[in-house]
Write a protein that holds these residues in place. Sequence first.
Motif, mmCIF file in Angstrom:
data_model
loop_
_atom_site.group_PDB
_atom_site.id
_atom_site.type_symbol
_atom_site.label_atom_id
_atom_site.label_comp_id
_atom_site.label_asym_id
_atom_site.label_seq_id
_atom_site.Cartn_x
_atom_site.Cartn_y
_atom_site.Cartn_z
ATOM 1 N N ARG A 282 -6.061 0.976 17.434
ATOM 2 C CA ARG A 282 -4.604 0.863 17.447
ATOM 3 C C ARG A 282 -3.996 1.406 16.165
ATOM 4 N N ASN A 283 -4.615 1.113 15.042
ATOM 5 C CA ASN A 283 -4.091 1.608 13.761
ATOM 6 C C ASN A 283 -4.140 3.128 13.697
ATOM 7 N N VAL A 284 -5.220 3.707 14.184
ATOM 8 C CA VAL A 284 -5.329 5.165 14.183
ATOM 9 C C VAL A 284 -4.268 5.765 15.096
ATOM 10 N N GLY A 285 -4.064 5.138 16.263
ATOM 11 C CA GLY A 285 -3.032 5.621 17.179
ATOM 12 C C GLY A 285 -1.650 5.523 16.574
ATOM 13 N N ARG A 286 -1.378 4.403 15.889
ATOM 14 C CA ARG A 286 -0.078 4.212 15.257
ATOM 15 C C ARG A 286 0.133 5.235 14.136
ATOM 16 N N LEU A 287 -0.897 5.495 13.355
ATOM 17 C CA LEU A 287 -0.787 6.492 12.287
ATOM 18 C C LEU A 287 -0.559 7.898 12.870
ATOM 19 N N ALA A 288 -1.217 8.176 13.978
ATOM 20 C CA ALA A 288 -1.029 9.487 14.608
ATOM 21 C C ALA A 288 0.410 9.641 15.091
ATOM 22 N N GLN A 289 0.996 8.589 15.666
ATOM 23 C CA GLN A 289 2.380 8.656 16.119
ATOM 24 C C GLN A 289 3.330 8.848 14.948
ATOM 25 N N GLN A 290 3.098 8.133 13.859
ATOM 26 C CA GLN A 290 3.968 8.280 12.700
ATOM 27 C C GLN A 290 3.859 9.679 12.103
#
Length: 93
Positions: free
Chosen positions: A5-13
């Motif tokens: 989830r953190n990697v996905g959130r960082l990718a979106q940002q």
Amino acid sequence: MSLVRNVGRLAQQGARQVSTTSVCNAAKGDIHPGYFRLKEVQAKFQKPDGLPVHLKMGARDQIMYRVTMGSCLIGLGFVFKLFYDLSYPPKPE
């Protein structure tokens, strides 16, 4: 699972930061003059004048279009000549 989830959130940002343009954030005087030229060209292509998009720039586009169509017709003539020559070969003597 939280790592994913953190990697996905960082990718979106990261994608959000890349997709924001400096033009939206800049003051009117900070915008490159080429941007306004680009907007003029885009407006020319959006004008509803009944021409297809590949002919909207004027005489230069029409000349290139006609040269291309002429080349296609000449090539098509050579293809038909080739088919004729292959269909009716010369008789050996």
